[in-house]
Design a protein around this motif. Structure first.
Motif, PDB file in Angstrom:
ATOM      1  N   ALA A 191      85.885  71.668  27.301  1.00 37.23           N
ATOM      2  CA  ALA A 191      87.247  71.434  27.801  1.00 37.23           C
ATOM      3  C   ALA A 191      87.317  71.642  29.310  1.00 37.23           C
ATOM      4  O   ALA A 191      86.672  72.547  29.849  1.00 37.23           O
ATOM      5  CB  ALA A 191      88.213  72.396  27.109  1.00 37.23           C
TER       6      ALA A 191
ATOM      7  N   ARG B  81      87.529  78.792  22.782  1.00 39.51           N
ATOM      8  CA  ARG B  81      87.393  77.420  22.294  1.00 39.51           C
ATOM      9  C   ARG B  81      85.948  76.939  22.466  1.00 39.51           C
ATOM     10  O   ARG B  81      85.388  76.323  21.561  1.00 39.51           O
ATOM     11  CB  ARG B  81      88.380  76.513  23.057  1.00 39.51           C
ATOM     12  CG  ARG B  81      88.691  75.227  22.365  1.00 39.51           C
ATOM     13  CD  ARG B  81      90.139  74.854  22.515  1.00 39.51           C
ATOM     14  NE  ARG B  81      90.514  74.417  23.845  1.00 39.51           N
ATOM     15  CZ  ARG B  81      90.475  73.136  24.252  1.00 39.51           C
ATOM     16  NH1 ARG B  81      90.057  72.193  23.431  1.00 39.51           N
ATOM     17  NH2 ARG B  81      90.879  72.805  25.438  1.00 39.51           N
TER      18      ARG B  81
ATOM     19  N   GLY C 297      84.310  63.101  24.203  1.00 42.30           N
ATOM     20  CA  GLY C 297      84.532  64.127  23.179  1.00 42.30           C
ATOM     21  C   GLY C 297      83.493  65.227  23.252  1.00 42.30           C
ATOM     22  O   GLY C 297      83.144  65.698  24.344  1.00 42.30           O
TER      23      GLY C 297
ATOM     24  N   ALA D   3      93.441  72.188  17.311  1.00 48.44           N
ATOM     25  CA  ALA D   3      92.480  71.082  17.254  1.00 48.44           C
ATOM     26  C   ALA D   3      91.070  71.626  17.092  1.00 48.44           C
ATOM     27  O   ALA D   3      90.272  71.133  16.279  1.00 48.44           O
ATOM     28  CB  ALA D   3      92.572  70.251  18.532  1.00 48.44           C
TER      29      ALA D   3
ATOM     30  N   TYR E  25      91.604  64.958  17.068  1.00 50.20           N
ATOM     31  CA  TYR E  25      91.621  66.333  16.557  1.00 50.20           C
ATOM     32  C   TYR E  25      92.934  67.030  16.918  1.00 50.20           C
ATOM     33  O   TYR E  25      93.443  67.845  16.145  1.00 50.20           O
ATOM     34  CB  TYR E  25      90.402  67.102  17.089  1.00 50.20           C
ATOM     35  CG  TYR E  25      89.117  66.502  16.574  1.00 50.20           C
ATOM     36  CD1 TYR E  25      88.611  66.858  15.331  1.00 50.20           C
ATOM     37  CD2 TYR E  25      88.452  65.507  17.291  1.00 50.20           C
ATOM     38  CE1 TYR E  25      87.460  66.266  14.833  1.00 50.20           C
ATOM     39  CE2 TYR E  25      87.297  64.906  16.798  1.00 50.20           C
ATOM     40  CZ  TYR E  25      86.823  65.293  15.576  1.00 50.20           C
ATOM     41  OH  TYR E  25      85.684  64.694  15.079  1.00 50.20           O
TER      42      TYR E  25
ATOM     43  N   GLY F  53      89.321  63.633  21.604  1.00 51.23           N
ATOM     44  CA  GLY F  53      90.005  64.921  21.429  1.00 51.23           C
ATOM     45  C   GLY F  53      91.408  64.719  20.875  1.00 51.23           C
ATOM     46  O   GLY F  53      91.927  65.566  20.140  1.00 51.23           O
TER      47      GLY F  53
ATOM     48  N   ALA G 296      88.696  70.981  13.876  1.00 47.52           N
ATOM     49  CA  ALA G 296      87.454  70.266  14.199  1.00 47.52           C
ATOM     50  C   ALA G 296      86.235  70.926  13.573  1.00 47.52           C
ATOM     51  O   ALA G 296      85.160  70.337  13.519  1.00 47.52           O
ATOM     52  CB  ALA G 296      87.286  70.183  15.715  1.00 47.52           C
TER      53      ALA G 296
ATOM     54  N   ASP H 129      80.835  65.303  20.473  1.00 48.14           N
ATOM     55  CA  ASP H 129      79.681  64.921  19.645  1.00 48.14           C
ATOM     56  C   ASP H 129      79.450  63.414  19.671  1.00 48.14           C
ATOM     57  O   ASP H 129      78.870  62.862  18.744  1.00 48.14           O
ATOM     58  CB  ASP H 129      79.935  65.350  18.194  1.00 48.14           C
ATOM     59  CG  ASP H 129      81.141  64.625  17.590  1.00 48.14           C
ATOM     60  OD1 ASP H 129      82.002  64.136  18.355  1.00 48.14           O
ATOM     61  OD2 ASP H 129      81.208  64.518  16.351  1.00 48.14           O
TER      62      ASP H 129
END
Ligand code: DC
Length: 207
Positions: free
Chosen positions: A11, A158, A107, A76, A37, A34, A80, A109
């Motif tokens: 992030a 996170r 994102g 999220a 999610y 993102g 996720a 992945d």
């Protein structure tokens, strides 16, 4: 020709800004994964079961209001980590990646799980302190009442959850170009990202 550009990273590393600029430069679509999610996380906060919410998600849900709040970001990150939620969102992302003309997906992945065959992969990162400072300034500019230490703790929490989950954890693909934006301004980071993608595109043309 379809040309998929996968941009992953934690992030507030600058992924969003870089992804938008790369998509505009090459004239291709951009999907901020993102938001998928976040949309599911928001439904969970509204009391809806996350797996059901993920299975029922439609493109319009990505335009919903209130997806950018800190509470929705944490929700999220929690949804996720649920494998069935991730599985329900795979087809949508892969269909987008195959759009005619090409696409940028950003994102956690994309290069490792969603589009391992992507022609160009970037992993955009920065120190937790730099990312928290950026997010803090952003939240404050938006009128949110918060302090830097809270945002830093949130960022680390996170990161830890995203990187330690069993299913599709946050990590760079082996063939990703790493772009550390800790000491770069936006223009330089964007220029380096575009150069890295352009190098892959010309590889494809000469191959
Ligand atoms: O990029 P973002 O901050 O909007 O993402 C919100 C959360 O969604 C993030 O903490 C982890 C999750 N996410 C994910 O697991 N896989 C993605 N491809 C994108 C986001």
């Amino acid at each position: 020709m379809s040309f998929t550009i996968a941009i992953d990273g934690p992030a507030a590393a600058g992924k969003g800004t870089i992804s938008k600029a790369v998509a505009a430069h090459f004239g291709v679509g951009h999907l901020d994964t993102g938001l998928l999610y976040r949309a599911v996380g928001k439904r969970m906060l509204d009391g809806i079961e996350p797996i059901e919410a993920a299975r029922a998600l439609v493109a319009e849900d990505l335009q919903a209001e209130g997806l950018r709040t800190a509470a929705v970001a944490q929700a999220a990150s929690k949804v996720a980590a649920i494998p069935e939620v991730r599985a329900a969102l795979v087809d949508f992302q892969r269909a987008y990646a195959r759009r005619a003309g090409g696409a940028v997906l950003d994102g956690r992945d994309i290069g490792t799980v969603i589009c391992p065959e992507a022609e160009a992969k970037l992993f955009v990162t920065a120190s937790a302190e730099v990312r928290a400072r950026r997010r803090f300034e952003e939240l404050r500019a938006g009128g949110a009442e918060t302090d830097y230490d809270t945002v830093l703790a949130d960022t680390k929490e996170r990161d830890h959850r995203d990187a330690s989950r069993a299913d599709a954890p946050l990590r760079p693909a082996e063939d990703a170009v790493i772009l550390d934006t800790s000491t770069l301004d936006i223009a330089t980071a964007v220029a380096q990202a575009i150069a890295a993608v352009a190098a892959k595109r010309s590889d494809g043309e000469t191959a």
